[in-house]
Design an enzyme around this catalytic site. Structure first.
Site, short mmCIF file in Angstrom:
data_model
loop_
_atom_site.label_atom_id
_atom_site.label_comp_id
_atom_site.label_asym_id
_atom_site.label_seq_id
_atom_site.Cartn_x
_atom_site.Cartn_y
_atom_site.Cartn_z
CB CYS A 1 -0.61 0.58 1.28
SG CYS A 1 -2.04 -1.57 1.19
CB CYS B 1 -1.08 6.32 11.13
SG CYS B 1 -2.41 6.37 9.04
CE LYS C 1 4.73 4.31 7.00
NZ LYS C 1 3.99 5.44 6.14
#
Length: 403
Positions: free
Chosen positions: A232, A354, A238
């Site tokens: 994703c 998150c 990231k």
């Protein structure tokens, strides 16, 4: 402080698009600043901070001002007046602020501070959910932390520089930073500034990335030469960190359902000189099936409510609805079960969000482990990061291994 009418009108216009038209705060603010390029850095900073303050404390200010959505221009001026007086500013003698006084602001403010949903400016349903999920004591602490302004943290691009070298480069450009002891790639700005205009950014020496977010990629334990999937990937924060950890060696596949986000990732990868990244759009289930049992590491940075990052996205709490929470939990479980099949036996998968809600985090992992797709997996370790305890965004990470 002297208030300038054009700046206050800019704030009002921005609030109208956020509160009444459903715009995202960052995009509404970006659009406003682009339309007013002649504003200096101080004016732009005032507008941005004022907008975010009013978005963050919308419920409290609206209650004190005795106004309800949809907010009229008069109502928004009343809320701005409440904000100004609570900040200790004197109101200019403008007709829009007529009838607003310290007394009729501070008295209800003192009373509302005794009620958490007003004190922390949170919708009723979300306040109840947070207390049920985390307990009253932790929810109180976390809400207070999430209502503070997030620090600006940079992630050094280790492909091009060390944190110490980056700190020296930024110092030459007039930007002071501090190393963060527990975060090997991080620098925290001492004072907020627009780092995207710096030569260091243009050369790809860093990305803006919260310290908690910087914990996710190392949790995957990816090494140079591996075949790794960021399932994703989005715009690639990231992914770029993984590329640096892999030292540009091996294959790093960045997958997402949104082509526009992957296009932005490619631009960022070029600036960062991250050459082992390949982007693929998930336009059908075949994209994932083709990778079955073939990769060493899978990162699932899953879509979520984003409750851990309310400090930087305070408008999210007003846009969230209970039905979205149900929908996103279903999506998270589907992604876990579908994407886990890409991992080869012996490989490691990290599931991250998150969010700070157990129903999006540890409960999702447990449900996966009990599913047919998760029967060959075991939980190695998991961790929850909290703004109130760790000082940065709220995150959850679970490392799972396939036997």
């Amino acid at each position: 402080m002297q208030f300038h009418k054009n700046l206050i009108e800019g704030v009002l216009h921005c609030l109208d698009t956020i509160f009444n038209q459903g715009a995202y705060a960052d995009r509404a603010l970006e659009s406003l600043l682009k339309q007013n390029r002649r504003w200096g850095s101080r004016d732009r900073g005032f507008v941005a901070e004022t907008v975010y303050d009013l978005v963050r404390w919308k419920r409290l200010y609206a209650e004190i001002a005795n106004v309800n959505p949809p907010f009229t221009q008069k109502a928004l001026y009343q809320m701005i007046g409440v904000w100004a007086l609570l900040k200790g500013h004197s109101l200019p003698a403008w007709p829009e602020f007529k009838g607003i006084s310290k007394r009729n602001v501070k008295e209800p403010h003192a009373r509302l501070l005794e009620i958490r949903k007003y004190r922390e400016s949170i919708p009723d349903w979300l306040d109840s959910l947070g207390e049920q999920s985390l307990g009253a004591a932790l929810w109180n602490q976390e809400l207070a932390a999430l209502n503070t302004q997030a620090p600006v943290v940079l992630r050094t691009n280790r492909l091009l520089a060390s944190p110490e070298a980056l700190a020296e480069e930024l110092q030459k450009e007039g930007i002071e930073t501090d190393l963060l002891e527990a975060y090997p790639d991080a620098l925290q700005l001492r004072q907020r500034t627009n780092v995207f205009r710096t030569g260091s950014f243009k050369k790809g020496l860093f990305e803006v990335q919260d310290a908690s977010s910087q914990r996710v990629a190392p949790f995957l334990d990816a090494a140079p030469g591996m075949r790794v999937v960021d399932a994703c990937a989005g715009a690639g924060g990231k992914t770029l960190h993984l590329a640096a950890l892999m030292k540009n060696k091996g294959q790093l596949l960045a997958l997402d359902i949104y082509p526009s986000k992957l296009s932005e990732l490619r631009k960022r990868a070029k600036r960062a000189r991250a050459y082992n990244i390949e982007t693929r759009v998930i336009d059908s289930s075949k994209t994932v099936k083709r990778l079955k049992n073939s990769v060493d590491r899978v990162l699932i940075d899953a879509p979520c409510t984003g409750l851990g990052v309310l400090r930087r996205n305070p408008d999210a709490k007003w846009k969230l609805q209970p039905e979205f929470l149900d929908k996103v939990c279903t999506t998270q479980q589907q992604i876990l079960r579908q994407y886990s099949g890409m991992l080869r036996p012996g490989g490691i998968m990290v599931y991250a969000t998150c969010s700070i809600l157990p129903m999006e985090n540890t409960q999702q992992v447990q449900a996966f482990l009990q599913s047919p797709e998760g029967k060959d997996f075991s939980l190695v370790q998991e961790t929850t990061l909290l703004a109130s305890r760790d000082g940065f965004d709220g995150f959850y990470m679970a490392q799972l291994k396939r036997s």
